[in-house]
Design a protein around this motif. Structure first.
Motif, PDB file in Angstrom:
ATOM      1  N   TYR A   1       0.840  -1.196   0.000  1.00 12.49           N
ATOM      2  CA  TYR A   1       0.000   0.000   0.000  1.00 12.49           C
ATOM      3  C   TYR A   1       0.882   1.256   0.000  1.00 12.49           C
ATOM      4  CZ  TYR A   1      -3.105  -3.591   1.921  1.00 12.49           C
ATOM      5  OH  TYR A   1      -3.802  -4.746   2.144  1.00 12.49           O
ATOM      6  N   PRO A   2       0.541   2.260  -0.800  1.00 13.52           N
ATOM      7  CA  PRO A   2       1.337   3.499  -0.796  1.00 13.52           C
ATOM      8  C   PRO A   2       1.295   4.210   0.553  1.00 13.52           C
ATOM      9  CG  PRO A   2      -0.672   3.762  -2.111  1.00 13.52           C
ATOM     10  CD  PRO A   2      -0.547   2.307  -1.792  1.00 13.52           C
ATOM     11  N   GLU A   3       0.197   4.032   1.302  1.00 14.85           N
ATOM     12  CA  GLU A   3       0.084   4.664   2.618  1.00 14.85           C
ATOM     13  C   GLU A   3       1.202   4.199   3.566  1.00 14.85           C
ATOM     14  OE1 GLU A   3      -3.966   4.745   0.750  1.00 14.85           O
ATOM     15  OE2 GLU A   3      -2.398   3.226   1.023  1.00 14.85           O
ATOM     16  N   THR A   4       1.648   2.947   3.378  1.00 14.94           N
ATOM     17  CA  THR A   4       2.734   2.439   4.218  1.00 14.94           C
ATOM     18  C   THR A   4       4.030   3.189   3.950  1.00 14.94           C
ATOM     19  OG1 THR A   4       1.701   0.250   4.055  1.00 14.94           O
ATOM     20  CG2 THR A   4       3.870   0.342   5.053  1.00 14.94           C
ATOM     21  N   SER A   5       4.227   3.608   2.700  1.00 11.52           N
ATOM     22  CA  SER A   5       5.438   4.380   2.394  1.00 11.52           C
ATOM     23  C   SER A   5       5.374   5.743   3.081  1.00 11.52           C
ATOM     24  CB  SER A   5       5.620   4.531   0.879  1.00 11.52           C
ATOM     25  OG  SER A   5       4.729   5.468   0.325  1.00 11.52           O
ATOM     26  N   TYR A   6       4.164   6.280   3.270  1.00 10.11           N
ATOM     27  CA  TYR A   6       4.007   7.531   4.012  1.00 10.11           C
ATOM     28  C   TYR A   6       4.412   7.331   5.472  1.00 10.11           C
ATOM     29  CZ  TYR A   6       1.840  10.612   0.557  1.00 10.11           C
ATOM     30  OH  TYR A   6       1.630  11.450  -0.513  1.00 10.11           O
ATOM     31  N   LYS A   7       3.992   6.216   6.038  1.00  6.49           N
ATOM     32  CA  LYS A   7       4.358   5.902   7.422  1.00  6.49           C
ATOM     33  C   LYS A   7       5.868   5.744   7.554  1.00  6.49           C
ATOM     34  CE  LYS A   7       2.024   5.135  10.406  1.00  6.49           C
ATOM     35  NZ  LYS A   7       1.553   6.048  11.469  1.00  6.49           N
ATOM     36  N   ASP A   8       6.482   5.014   6.616  1.00  9.72           N
ATOM     37  CA  ASP A   8       7.924   4.811   6.639  1.00  9.72           C
ATOM     38  C   ASP A   8       8.674   6.132   6.482  1.00  9.72           C
ATOM     39  OD1 ASP A   8       8.724   2.312   7.322  1.00  9.72           O
ATOM     40  OD2 ASP A   8       9.315   1.665   5.313  1.00  9.72           O
ATOM     41  N   HIS A   9       8.122   7.019   5.677  1.00 12.31           N
ATOM     42  CA  HIS A   9       8.731   8.336   5.479  1.00 12.31           C
ATOM     43  C   HIS A   9       8.736   9.120   6.797  1.00 12.31           C
ATOM     44  CE1 HIS A   9       8.267  12.717   4.601  1.00 12.31           C
ATOM     45  NE2 HIS A   9       9.307  12.484   3.824  1.00 12.31           N
ATOM     46  N   SER A  10       7.626   9.058   7.526  1.00 11.53           N
ATOM     47  CA  SER A  10       7.539   9.737   8.824  1.00 11.53           C
ATOM     48  C   SER A  10       8.555   9.170   9.809  1.00 11.53           C
ATOM     49  CB  SER A  10       6.126   9.592   9.406  1.00 11.53           C
ATOM     50  OG  SER A  10       5.173  10.205   8.579  1.00 11.53           O
ATOM     51  N   LEU A  11       8.660   7.850   9.830  1.00 15.93           N
ATOM     52  CA  LEU A  11       9.622   7.190  10.723  1.00 15.93           C
ATOM     53  C   LEU A  11      11.054   7.529  10.326  1.00 15.93           C
ATOM     54  CD1 LEU A  11       7.912   3.683  10.974  1.00 15.93           C
ATOM     55  CD2 LEU A  11       8.052   5.382  12.786  1.00 15.93           C
ATOM     56  N   PHE A  12      11.298   7.587   9.030  1.00 19.48           N
ATOM     57  CA  PHE A  12      12.623   7.903   8.503  1.00 19.48           C
ATOM     58  C   PHE A  12      13.104   9.261   9.025  1.00 19.48           C
ATOM     59  CE2 PHE A  12      15.532   9.616   5.301  1.00 19.48           C
ATOM     60  CZ  PHE A  12      16.387   8.540   5.085  1.00 19.48           C
TER      61      PHE A  12
END
Length: 281
Positions: free
Chosen positions: A142-153
């Motif tokens: 899901y692209p939303e997971t990449s948003y979450k990973d970006h925040s964590l990054f």
């Protein structure tokens, strides 16, 4: 007695082998798979109304960028509330780095921020030419997971720590701060982000408080019902939440305020699940 010694040794070895087979196997950390549950996004930003307002002012805006904003504004706002990163910055980065969601990497792996595998990544991978040929990038369902990973990054790395001292609405400082921290090699990266933020009014999303929309409420929005008594009698008593439906959508459909829906159903926030039964009156 000496005759029985070989026999005794044989039985001891047999018992030892059986014990070894029955011992539970230890699981190596390398075998643990990356778990990616389906993201739940609170959709409370009135995307369509926001887009309509933009197009009215400027009909020449890029349709793919508008479609991207409509699709991902809610997750950007949700990440802002959780990680204190301006929604305008996240959204502008997503637009820029994913080519409005149409880049090869975004289409192939739902990776909208060019997040590389790095050490310890245990999810799926894709290989793509970037700074070097055939670099490893994370792949998401899901692209939303990449948003979450970006925040964590951003939130978990020391070199970005100073960014979180900036005001959440100061998107200009954030844009140049990302370049200062070494997020991008492109010297024009901050300018590109700022152009997107200003052209598409992405800064309006930074003002959204948790549980509200980007637009100020109208004078009559405090009413619990927007329908007449006759219309209210025709309302069903309950509604079953379907895929894609939000509290805002249900509120508009039945003429019942979001606040009242929350009160009637003891909802602490606006998050809904498919199949959930909502009381309407």
């Amino acid at each position: 007695m000496k005759k029985f010694i070989p026999l005794i040794l044989f039985f001891m070895l047999l018992l030892q082998s059986c014990w070894i087979k029955k011992r539970p196997a230890t699981i190596s950390k390398k075998n643990i798979e990356f778990s990616e549950p389906k993201p739940v996004v609170t959709n409370t930003v009135n995307e369509r109304e926001f887009i309509k307002k933009l197009v009215k002012k400027n009909p020449n805006l890029n349709k793919y960028t508008l479609a991207y904003i409509e699709k991902f504004a809610a997750i950007a706002v949700q990440e802002m509330h959780e990680y204190k990163i301006p929604a305008s910055i996240t959204l502008a980065q997503g637009i820029l780095e994913s080519g409005r969601g149409r880049s090869e990497l975004a289409l192939k792996s739902n990776n909208h921020f060019g997040i590389k595998c790095h050490t310890g990544w245990q999810g799926e991978k894709v290989y793509h030419d970037d700074d070097e040929k055939g670099e490893c990038f994370r792949k998401y369902n899901y692209p939303e997971t990449s948003y979450k990973d970006h925040s964590l990054f951003l939130s978990q790395r020391k070199r970005y720590a100073f960014l979180f001292e900036y005001d959440l609405k100061d998107f200009k400082k954030w844009a140049y701060g990302l370049r200062k921290a070494g997020y991008a090699t492109d010297k024009k990266y901050p300018v590109k982000l700022l152009n997107l933020i200003k052209t598409y009014h992405l800064y309006e999303f930074d003002a959204i408080k948790k549980g509200s929309s980007y637009r100020k409420r109208k004078k009559n929005s405090s009413k619990k019902y927007n329908t007449s008594k006759k219309q209210r009698k025709k309302l069903p008593k309950t509604h079953t939440v379907k895929k894609g439906e939000t509290l805002y959508f249900i509120s508009k459909k039945y003429g019942v305020s979001i606040k009242l829906l929350q009160e009637l159903n003891n909802l602490p926030n606006t998050i809904l699940t498919i199949g959930q039964q909502l009381v309407l009156q």
